[in-house]
Write an enzyme that holds these catalytic residues in place. Sequence first.
Site, PDB file in Angstrom:
ATOM      1  N   TYR A  73       0.834  -1.188   0.000  1.00 38.45           N
ATOM      2  CA  TYR A  73       0.000   0.000   0.000  1.00 38.45           C
ATOM      3  C   TYR A  73       0.878   1.251   0.000  1.00 38.45           C
ATOM      4  CZ  TYR A  73      -3.312   3.518   1.542  1.00 38.45           C
ATOM      5  OH  TYR A  73      -4.076   4.652   1.637  1.00 38.45           O
ATOM      6  N   HIS A 116      -4.843   5.157  -2.403  1.00 43.04           N
ATOM      7  CA  HIS A 116      -6.047   5.977  -2.489  1.00 43.04           C
ATOM      8  C   HIS A 116      -5.713   7.301  -3.153  1.00 43.04           C
ATOM      9  CE1 HIS A 116      -7.262   3.430   1.042  1.00 43.04           C
ATOM     10  NE2 HIS A 116      -8.348   3.363   0.291  1.00 43.04           N
TER      11      HIS A 116
END
Lengths: 158, 810
Positions: A73, A116
């Site tokens: 991530y 994101h």
Amino acid sequence: MKREIVIDFGGITNDNVEQLRIINSTSLPISYADGFYKDVVKAKNESLNKYAYHNGFVIGSICCRIQDESKIYIMTLGVLPSYRGRNVGTKLVQSVVDYAISEEVRSKGVQEILLHVQIDNEDAIKFYQRLGFEKGEMVENYYKRIDPPHCYILRKKL
Amino acid sequence: MSNANDNPQAGQGRPLPKKDQDLFRTVVRHYETKQYKKGIKVADTILKRFPNHGETLCMKGLILNCTGKRDEAIAMVKTGLMKDMRSHVCWHVYGLIYRSERNYNEAIKAYKQALRIDKENIQILRDLSLLQIQMRDLTGFVKTRHTMLELKSNQKTNWLTFALSKHLIEDVKGAISIIDVYLETLDKDSPDVKKNYESSELALYRNMLIAEIPNNYQDALEDLEKCKHLVLDMHLWLTTKALYQLQLQKYHDAKETFELLLERGSTEDYSVHSGYMCAILQLSPPTCTRALKIKGARTIANTLPLTDDQKDILLKEYQNTLLDKYPKSAAVKRIPLTLFKCNSQEWKTSIESYMEKHLIRGVPSLGKDLASLILVEKEGEYVIATEPCDIVINPVYQNITSLVDGFVDSLETNGSFPNKEGKQPPSTLLWTWYLRSILHELAAHYSDAIKYIDKCLDQTPTAVDMYEVKGRLIKAAGDINSAAECLDKGRELDKQDRYINNQTVKYMLQAGKEDVALERMALFTRHESNPEQNIFDMQCYWYEMELAACHARKKNMGKSLKKYMAIEKHFEDFNDDQFDFHSYCIRKVTLRAYIDVLRWEDNLWGHDVYAQAAEGIIRNYLDLYINPPKDTTEDAEPDYSKMTAIERKKAKAQARKRKKKAEKKAEEEAAEEKDSKKKSNDKSNPPKIKDTDPDGKELLAKDPLEEAKKYVATLVKNAPNRISTWLCQYDVAILRGKYFMALQALKKADKLESCSANHEVFSRLIEFSKLEIKVHKHAAVQKVFESERLALLDSKTLNDFVKDVVDKVK
């Protein structure tokens, strides 16, 4: 690319972590708590958390972590404004991708990289798409203090 | 230590029985091999049967001293000496004890006494000679070494030290002949005639002696050739040869020698370049001597006034011959910048490409480098300009600035240098802004400079160098607090950078934040001990100097004095440290370096750092004399007579409370110390030197004017070329009422820096001229005084003098 500049990579330590704060504050709309910086330093993993140096100065950084034992991530990616458009961000992300597809990481079962992005950040979305990331689902009200508060998940399968 | 045949009880007339004689010898042996516990044990065995044996008592005391039990040791040695005053052993030990306490004068006396009893004891003679050279008793030193040489002429060190002693009393020819006699005693197979480090050093030392004889360069040069086969340090050999050749005006030969030096790789040694230039231009010997002493990255081209023709000759040499031979040499590329005519096109092109190369490379010191090209004339020579008013009007500065402005414009608009191809990365623009900022700083245009450095910080906020410059600019503009904060921000970015940490500490001290400064400093000190102690152990004088000044500004005079005294202690240590080198250097035959050390130590008390500390002490004491501290400490008993009954009760209760608190604190500290002592005994740590007077109360209790007088005397004796010495002398003399001294001080100050150059001299001069002084009851003396005073003013009236000075300054 003609405007490309030469960069070196370097690790993030307790002695230079303030520079990460500066990169983040000039590149990202949200500010991160002290805990974030402590964790990055504690991780001591230059393959996941690194600076980009140009002619001796830090001009960019990328910070990632391993999530659910199967994903990488990307937490933050930033380049100083005056040094953008010169392939620095690309090189930072590419170095993490290269690490992800390396033998030692693949054998641990890592299958994708994700992050994101705020829904109205067209430049960022295009940037990651150029690198082979796909726009995934939208997450509503992901952000607490910025507008729009929604974001997309971008993924790259390895 | 003592001869095996010596009678240990010579004084008492009763020799020890053989068994105990042997035991005594083992005591001595244990001392020499540092087996202290064993030595004490054996000594005690002897003392059990002969408790009044003076020499054993002395030896035991000596061993105790080595194990740290100083007071016990001294007492024991004194007792031992009392019991046997005619034993040279006792006196010798007595001297050794004094030496370990650094009381060298007493030690010398003790040794001399020992020698009176045993005139030919090599050990005592050696100890005496070490002390004599330490205390610079040169005539005594020569005598002692002569005796030692006669007693043991087969020891090389005795020959060399004797020669050295002759050298020190300036009998150079004597020294040379001694070395020659020594060399004659060697036979063909001795290692000292073969090529090795020791014979090389000896040969070079001997040659140095030959050159010290006035006007003896021809002999020195011939000797240098003769000993070439022994010499290992070819660089020095060639440099010395070139020096001699210049002095003998053999310019062609000198040029060849300098070329050899350049070929060996000394292309970045600016003194070689200076010498090379002297040889080409065939300058006079005194000019050559001056040229070879130029420090740093400067040559005669930017120090001495050269004619245009001379510069052209040098330019041809550098641009044609040298640049071809040494294309990568930074010095060869830089020196022509000092030779071109300032406004010529060649100079402009040359400096433009020089700057471009360095800006692309990102060299932070480019600004300083270019600043060294901005020169101003002073007393017939050129020095680097430091005053903004000199710099702004200088054509070199103006040209450089306009070139850099051109760079900035061109890089900002289209990312390349003017009239050059190739896009530059953002770092080039960064360093160009940086350079422009520094150029503004030189001219004291602080707001413009800050403007440019802010551009740098905007573009690359992670660049630590920029914070340093910004901090410096803010400080120069007057706001030390913000400057310290700015520097601290930069420090946070790279906590491994000790330099920026030290700069931050310095600024914090100047901003009066000594606690923060100590915190920052402690980040880099060793973690076992308390940081202040570590700073002292490392002799980190810059910190102590700044801290002392900080305390003085806050009027904590005691603490300030303590810090200045710490610096004085460092210098005392420098003086004491040379002791071991007296024997070591002779053994290793590093004679030239040893002479340098001795000469450096001779000038120790005139060193700039010491002078600065001494001046700090003097200023503090003068301040204390003029403004004696009032007794408003908390512990002082308040004046009860002026209060009402109720107030008195309250005040007494408060005083009682305070006393109790202080007692409790003292108890706690004592308990802590006991604890730590226990711990330290377990771990055998070195004993912690507890500072019993952290606020410097003892220093405050001294007579300020007396102390100031002492320090000024040292400065006057050792640092007469510093103008601040004479300013201090004046200030102290005026307060003591010694007006002739003050007059002399002003005269000396004026000679060093005239009134128009130094406002401190000027203001004192004016003040002095206005005083109504009755300096002596004798009219004649008073007259002399008055006429000298008038002479200071160039015999003008006060108003005219002031007007003249003002005009000059304009």
